[in-house]
Enzyme design. Structure first.
Site, PDB file in Angstrom:
ATOM      1  N   HIS A  33       0.841  -1.197   0.000  1.00  0.00           N
ATOM      2  CA  HIS A  33       0.000   0.000   0.000  1.00  0.00           C
ATOM      3  C   HIS A  33       0.880   1.253   0.000  1.00  0.00           C
ATOM      4  CE1 HIS A  33      -2.943  -2.773   2.195  1.00  0.00           C
ATOM      5  NE2 HIS A  33      -3.627  -2.375   1.136  1.00  0.00           N
ATOM      6  N   GLN A 144      -0.888  -4.777  -8.860  1.00  0.00           N
ATOM      7  CA  GLN A 144      -1.042  -5.854  -9.840  1.00  0.00           C
ATOM      8  C   GLN A 144      -1.324  -7.204  -9.171  1.00  0.00           C
ATOM      9  OE1 GLN A 144      -1.129  -6.115 -13.130  1.00  0.00           O
ATOM     10  NE2 GLN A 144      -0.723  -8.308 -13.368  1.00  0.00           N
ATOM     11  N   SER A 182      -2.715  -7.853   3.296  1.00  0.00           N
ATOM     12  CA  SER A 182      -3.112  -7.717   4.702  1.00  0.00           C
ATOM     13  C   SER A 182      -3.401  -9.089   5.297  1.00  0.00           C
ATOM     14  CB  SER A 182      -4.360  -6.840   4.810  1.00  0.00           C
ATOM     15  OG  SER A 182      -4.130  -5.622   4.152  1.00  0.00           O
TER      16      SER A 182
END
Ligand code: PAF
EC number: 6.3.2.1
Length: 277
Positions: A33, A144, A182
């Site tokens: 992120h 991606q 995550s």
């Protein structure tokens, strides 16, 4: 940096910014992120990040309640990255009582994740349509790693004539090849050691193609062998598709074919993909 939780407040904050790069997330941020945030910062006047665990993109079998959350930690990380605003609404702010609109997607959304997680992409498309309308960014950034999601979002903005430019950044990987997610935080110690087998399976398929193997079923079986050798037998799919359509096409793989995996390690489902150059 400002933390906004209402639509009215984020619209007000956005109005004071110039060009905006938008990074939509479900929080529990990782380096993947943050690399999107850095790219967005380099290419726009300001960056807005949303943190919203979107309930309508989770199927009934998936446990929405165990999705990892760490809002305070995420906000601190984004502050360090020079993000202008974080938008972290609660569920009722985006889906108030009386909300009835639904989306229905076919084409690139139909196979793979579309089959394994019915309703998932409809939920993703809905929340992104809302977030794009609310934030009105110039550009939105996606990794991606979620290749099919990227294709679905590109199709979505095309279909609804949204002016948002969709930017896809390369998958961020740990040193051992595991794609940033995550969900990695929920792997047991033992499964964390096995998880890089996804990357190895994809690399193996790519190496086979480079060595001249172009038969889809042989390549798909080769990926499965690498996973199974690591004890990863709960394979949702190990497929090679045309990256334009996300469907398989005959036995000989097309140029620029994409290999995709979805594998369960205990309660955690991981996905990854690699272009077979
Ligand atoms: O990729 C994700 O984290 C989510 O699907 C997204 C794009 C933030 C929509 O909820």
């Amino acid at each position: 940096m400002e933390l906004r939780t209402t639509i009215q407040a984020i619209r007000q904050a956005r109005a004071a910014l110039g060009t905006v790069g938008f990074v939509p997330t479900m929080g529990f941020l990782h380096e993947g992120h943050l690399s999107l945030v850095r790219q967005a910062r380099a290419e726009n006047d300001a960056v807005i990040v949303s943190i919203f665990v979107n309930p309508i993109q989770f199927g009934s079998a998936e446990d929405l309640s165990t999705y990892p959350r760490a809002l305070e930690r995420d906000v601190a990380l984004l502050q360090q990255e020079g993000v202008a605003c974080v938008f972290a609404p609660d569920v009722a702010e985006l889906y108030p009582e009386g909300f009835v609109t639904q989306m229905s997607l076919g084409g690139v959304a139909a196979a793979l994740e579309g089959t394994s997680r019915p309703g998932h992409f409809a939920g993703v498309a809905m929340v992104l349509t809302k977030l794009f309308n609310i934030i009105q960014p110039q550009r939105a950034y996606f990794g991606q790693k979620d290749a099919q999601q990227c294709a679905v979002v590109r199709r979505l903005v095309e279909d609804v004539n949204s002016p948002v430019e969709i930017i896809t950044a390369p998958t961020w990987r740990e040193a051992d090849g595991l794609a940033g997610s995550s969900r990695n935080s929920r792997l047991t110690e033992e499964d964390r050691k096995r998880a890089p087998a996804l990357y190895r399976a994809l690399c193996h398929a790519r190496d086979c193609v480079r060595a001249g193997e172009h038969r889809r079923t042989v390549l798909e079986a080769a990926m499965r062998s690498v996973l199974e050798a690591e004890g990863l037998t709960d394979i949702d799919y190990a497929m090679i598709v045309n990256p334009e359509t996300f469907h398989t096409e005959g036995e000989i793989i097309p140029p620029h074919a994409l290999a995709l995996l979805a594998v369960r390690l205990g309660a955690v489902r991981l996905i990854d993909n690699m272009p077979l150059l």
